[in-house]
Design a protein around this motif. Structure first.
Motif, mmCIF file in Angstrom:
data_model
loop_
_atom_site.group_PDB
_atom_site.id
_atom_site.type_symbol
_atom_site.label_atom_id
_atom_site.label_comp_id
_atom_site.label_asym_id
_atom_site.label_seq_id
_atom_site.Cartn_x
_atom_site.Cartn_y
_atom_site.Cartn_z
ATOM 1 N N VAL A 150 -6.014 8.534 5.197
ATOM 2 C CA VAL A 150 -5.418 7.318 4.668
ATOM 3 C C VAL A 150 -4.609 7.671 3.424
ATOM 4 N N LYS A 151 -3.356 7.178 3.372
ATOM 5 C CA LYS A 151 -2.536 7.373 2.179
ATOM 6 C C LYS A 151 -3.098 6.512 1.059
ATOM 7 N N PRO A 152 -3.101 6.880 -0.174
ATOM 8 C CA PRO A 152 -2.543 8.132 -0.669
ATOM 9 C C PRO A 152 -3.468 9.320 -0.387
ATOM 10 N N VAL A 153 -2.873 10.443 0.021
ATOM 11 C CA VAL A 153 -3.694 11.629 0.226
ATOM 12 C C VAL A 153 -3.922 12.282 -1.140
ATOM 13 N N GLU A 154 -5.087 12.864 -1.278
ATOM 14 C CA GLU A 154 -5.399 13.589 -2.514
ATOM 15 C C GLU A 154 -4.843 15.008 -2.376
ATOM 16 N N ILE A 155 -4.491 15.571 -3.510
ATOM 17 C CA ILE A 155 -3.981 16.956 -3.472
ATOM 18 C C ILE A 155 -5.030 17.890 -2.858
ATOM 19 N N ASP A 208 12.107 5.775 -8.294
ATOM 20 C CA ASP A 208 12.324 5.488 -6.869
ATOM 21 C C ASP A 208 11.297 4.493 -6.331
ATOM 22 N N ILE A 247 10.216 8.988 -0.176
ATOM 23 C CA ILE A 247 9.535 9.284 -1.438
ATOM 24 C C ILE A 247 8.258 10.093 -1.173
ATOM 25 N N TYR A 248 7.508 9.602 -0.202
ATOM 26 C CA TYR A 248 6.272 10.289 0.169
ATOM 27 C C TYR A 248 6.562 11.727 0.603
ATOM 28 N N ASN A 292 9.051 13.648 -0.160
ATOM 29 C CA ASN A 292 9.425 14.479 -1.305
ATOM 30 C C ASN A 292 8.221 14.902 -2.132
ATOM 31 N N LEU A 293 7.292 13.951 -2.283
ATOM 32 C CA LEU A 293 6.101 14.282 -3.083
ATOM 33 C C LEU A 293 5.255 15.345 -2.383
ATOM 34 N N ILE A 294 5.095 15.180 -1.075
ATOM 35 C CA ILE A 294 4.313 16.160 -0.328
ATOM 36 C C ILE A 294 4.988 17.538 -0.414
ATOM 37 N N ARG A 352 0.820 -1.224 0.000
ATOM 38 C CA ARG A 352 0.000 0.000 0.000
ATOM 39 C C ARG A 352 0.849 1.268 0.000
ATOM 40 N N MET A 380 0.534 19.164 -12.891
ATOM 41 C CA MET A 380 1.595 20.022 -13.407
ATOM 42 C C MET A 380 1.237 20.541 -14.795
ATOM 43 N N THR A 414 4.470 23.588 -5.015
ATOM 44 C CA THR A 414 3.716 23.952 -6.209
ATOM 45 C C THR A 414 2.473 24.756 -5.856
ATOM 46 N N LYS A 415 1.785 24.264 -4.831
ATOM 47 C CA LYS A 415 0.523 24.907 -4.471
ATOM 48 C C LYS A 415 0.748 26.065 -3.508
ATOM 49 N N SER A 473 0.365 3.982 -2.844
ATOM 50 C CA SER A 473 -0.138 5.323 -2.547
ATOM 51 C C SER A 473 0.848 6.386 -3.031
ATOM 52 N N ASN A 474 2.146 6.052 -2.972
ATOM 53 C CA ASN A 474 3.122 6.980 -3.528
ATOM 54 C C ASN A 474 2.938 7.139 -5.041
ATOM 55 N N ASN A 523 10.816 10.172 -9.620
ATOM 56 C CA ASN A 523 10.116 9.621 -8.467
ATOM 57 C C ASN A 523 9.512 8.250 -8.759
ATOM 58 N N SER A 528 0.251 6.741 -6.694
ATOM 59 C CA SER A 528 -0.963 7.499 -6.990
ATOM 60 C C SER A 528 -0.746 8.992 -6.745
ATOM 61 N N LEU A 529 0.061 9.317 -5.739
ATOM 62 C CA LEU A 529 0.396 10.728 -5.501
ATOM 63 C C LEU A 529 1.148 11.320 -6.698
ATOM 64 N N GLN A 563 -1.175 11.953 -9.543
ATOM 65 C CA GLN A 563 -1.939 13.186 -9.270
ATOM 66 C C GLN A 563 -1.120 14.423 -9.607
ATOM 67 N N LEU A 564 0.146 14.361 -9.155
ATOM 68 C CA LEU A 564 1.017 15.516 -9.388
ATOM 69 C C LEU A 564 1.248 15.748 -10.879
ATOM 70 N N LYS A 587 6.788 18.604 -2.737
ATOM 71 C CA LYS A 587 6.563 19.119 -4.085
ATOM 72 C C LYS A 587 5.175 19.756 -4.192
ATOM 73 N N ILE A 588 4.184 19.056 -3.662
ATOM 74 C CA ILE A 588 2.813 19.592 -3.717
ATOM 75 C C ILE A 588 2.749 20.917 -2.964
#
Lengths: 484, 136
Positions: free
Chosen positions: B120-125, A309, B16-17, B19-21, A278, A294, B27-28, A282-283, A306, A285-286, A289-290, B23-24
């Motif tokens: 719950v992960k994944p979180v939506e933007i 990774d 990884i998570y 870094n993505l957060i 999971r 973009m 960006t936002k 979930s990563n 990413n 899916s993030l 989304q990104l 980034k969001i």
């Protein structure tokens, strides 16, 4: 038997049917013989003759018990019997030992009277005794009696049989605890004492030991015997041989334990799979989304890194999971004699680099147990994991000293135990005690802590029905104990 | 009224998570600064240290806390954080963000007074945006 000898054992002038027992000899009254339609010449006045030719076989053993108890221990009895008449019919008698009938008997002699039963309970009694006897035989249930006043104990012939003592064996109070397996002597003592002192009846499953030193499971039940003034004067009860059933029960218990542990491992595994996968999904899916969000192509492409990774770590996870699955399928792999010293040498050679750079001292002691039947690859992996673990989490202030020894656990069916003890950093057991063997659990700051080694080790050991335990004191060291 | 969150805090061992957060957030433009700790122990040590010097600019308004972490997990962090949070006047909103879909984890987290919500992960933007504006 000569005529004169016969006459000697015959008591001529009495209207009563009885035996007189004196100096190891039985004397029968003439009336007893005549009553059954025999002439003195037809019979041999001996217990064996009576047992084999006159008394009905269903009553034989019981009568014999009673007879010997009377002769040897002065125990009175009263019993129904069927005796064969000369005509070939069984007649019903009640025999009893104490009666007010005045006969001219010698001093110190004992008497058994035979009264023709007046009630026509013949079939009923016969049936009853028959069933009682059959039940006792078929359920292997023997009775016993302990007489506190005479300080003696009595067994019936089934008790003798299930305890494998000869038929004419006379039990004594002294044997007491010897009848029970060492590990159950304390239990036997407690229940018998409580029953004797406070009159508490008991019903326990207990390991007994026969005359031939064979252990077997028995159900022992007992209750107090009171006299008229409500004092406990003895105990009576039964021993039932339940070895068959108990062994099956024990096997069943073992099987269900194995199944339960397999089930919990599977459940644990399913949980791990879902949880670990999971986090990657979930990563992913993030990222998606990104990417959607973009605007520029450049930004979108940047996110490709990413994805790489995630893909890498997903691969690692799958590899780990695969390793765990392999353990389960390997469990029925061939076991062979694995030598501890040789395996340890091999492992040490393979990590000689780490051992020398960290200045590790390894102290092996396999004097008590040199080898064990095991899957060689697992032994390699277990030793490797625990040794590297001990080195990785060494104490910052001292060089690692790791003692590796084997012994036999006498308290647990002589199982072989391997103990690996280090002087390392230790684990805070209060915080992490239940998590030490979990997947991806690390308790240290080392960057290379992955948290898969101990999880694999535990799974390997448990798949072969072993156990692993850990004990640790922070800053002092950690001890892993493996039971094979 | 200034809507924007100045400082947020992520406590999570999944780089990884994180870094993505990050980034969001960048960006936002959800907040100005981001504190990242790899496990609960680093996190709680930070909060215990700033107690000595309670300057507003060091205190995050939002914490996104993971549950499964090495060394100190999210549960222990919450326990120790709850013990000191009264000493901090500023409102700190704590969200548990975990990939665990275990009902007992979710119920346990929601029952704790210090926890605002369980994501719950994944979180939506969108979800993330809501978290950062709701608290403002």
């Amino acid at each position: 038997m000569t005529e004169s000898a016969l006459k000697e054992k015959l008591i001529p002038n009495s209207e009563y049917c009885y035996w007189e027992l004196n100096d190891n000899t039985s004397y029968w009254s003439k009336a007893f013989i005549n009553n059954l339609g025999y002439q003195p010449n037809d019979v041999t006045i001996k217990l064996d003759f009576f047992l084999n030719n006159i008394i009905h076989e269903d009553y034989r053993a019981h009568f014999k018990d009673n007879f010997y108890n009377l002769v040897r221990h002065d125990v009175d009895f009263k019993q129904n019997v069927l005796l064969l008449s000369k005509e070939g019919k069984y007649l019903e008698y009640v025999c009893k030992t104490n009666d007010d009938i005045n006969i001219d008997s010698k001093e110190n002699s004992k008497t058994i009277f035979f009264f023709k039963s007046k009630l026509n309970t013949h079939e009923k009694v016969r049936g009853g005794t028959f069933y009682y006897h059959e039940t006792a035989m078929m359920t292997s249930t023997g009775s016993w009696y302990i007489d506190f006043e005479k300080k003696k104990s009595y067994w019936d012939h089934i008790t003798r049989k299930i305890l494998e003592y000869p038929e004419d064996f006379i039990p004594s109070l002294k044997m007491g605890l010897k009848l029970y397996a060492k590990e159950h002597q304390a239990l036997a003592k407690t229940v018998f004492m409580e029953c004797g002192m406070s009159g508490k009846p008991f019903d326990v499953e207990i390991l007994m030991v026969t005359a031939h030193n064979r252990k077997f499971w028995a159900r022992a039940m007992g209750k107090p015997v009171f006299n008229d003034s409500k004092e406990i004067i003895g105990l009576r009860g039964v021993f039932q041989d339940i070895d068959d059933v108990k062994q099956k029960e024990i096997n069943l218990e073992k099987t269900s334990e194995i199944i339960a542990s397999q089930n919990s491992r599977l459940f644990n595994f399913a949980h791990i799979v879902s949880h670990n996968l999971r986090s990657h999904s979930s990563n992913l899916s993030l990222i998606v989304q990104l990417i959607d969000d973009m605007d520029s192509i450049e930004e979108k492409l940047e996110l490709m890194d990413n994805i790489k990774d995630v893909s890498d770590s997903l691969n690692t996870t799958i590899e780990h999971l695969n390793e765990v699955v392999t353990i389960q399928t390997n469990a029925d792999q061939h076991r062979e004699k694995v030598n501890f010293a040789a395996t340890l040498n091999q492992v040490c050679t393979s990590i000689s680099q780490i051992i020398s750079t960290n200045n590790v001292t390894i102290l092996p002691d396999f004097s008590e147990v040199k080898d064990v039947d095991y899957i060689p690859a697992y032994m390699d992996s277990i030793l490797l994991n625990l040794l590297t673990n001990a080195i990785k989490y060494k104490h910052v202030d001292r060089d690692p000293i790791i003692s590796v020894k084997t012994f036999v656990d006498f308290k647990d069916n002589d199982r072989v135990v391997l103990e690996i003890k280090d002087n390392g950093a230790g684990i805070d057991m209060e915080k992490f005690g239940d998590k030490v063997f979990g997947m991806y659990k690390t308790f240290h700051y080392n960057k290379d802590a992955v948290g898969i080694g101990l999880f694999i080790t535990k799974n390997q050991i448990e798949s072969l029905n072993g156990e692993i335990d850990v004990d640790s004191i922070l800053n002092e060291g950690t001890t892993f104990t493996i039971k094979f | 009224m200034n809507d924007k969150i100045k400082l947020a805090c992520i406590i999570d061992d999944d780089s990884i998570y994180v870094n993505l957060i990050r980034k969001i957030i960048e960006t936002k433009k959800l907040c100005d600064n981001l504190l990242v700790f790899n496990d609960g122990k680093d996190g709680i040590e930070y909060f215990e240290t700033i107690l000595q010097n309670l300057e507003d600019e060091f205190i995050p308004e939002v914490i996104l806390l993971d549950l499964n972490m090495p060394v100190m997990d999210g549960w222990e962090f919450i326990e120790r954080f709850t013990a000191i949070r009264n000493k901090i006047k500023k409102t700190i909103t704590l969200y548990v963000v975990s990939s665990s879909i275990n009902q007992s984890d979710i119920a346990k987290a929601k029952s704790l007074s210090s926890v605002k919500n369980y994501l719950v992960k994944p979180v939506e933007i969108d979800q993330l945006e809501a978290v950062f504006t709701k608290t403002a």
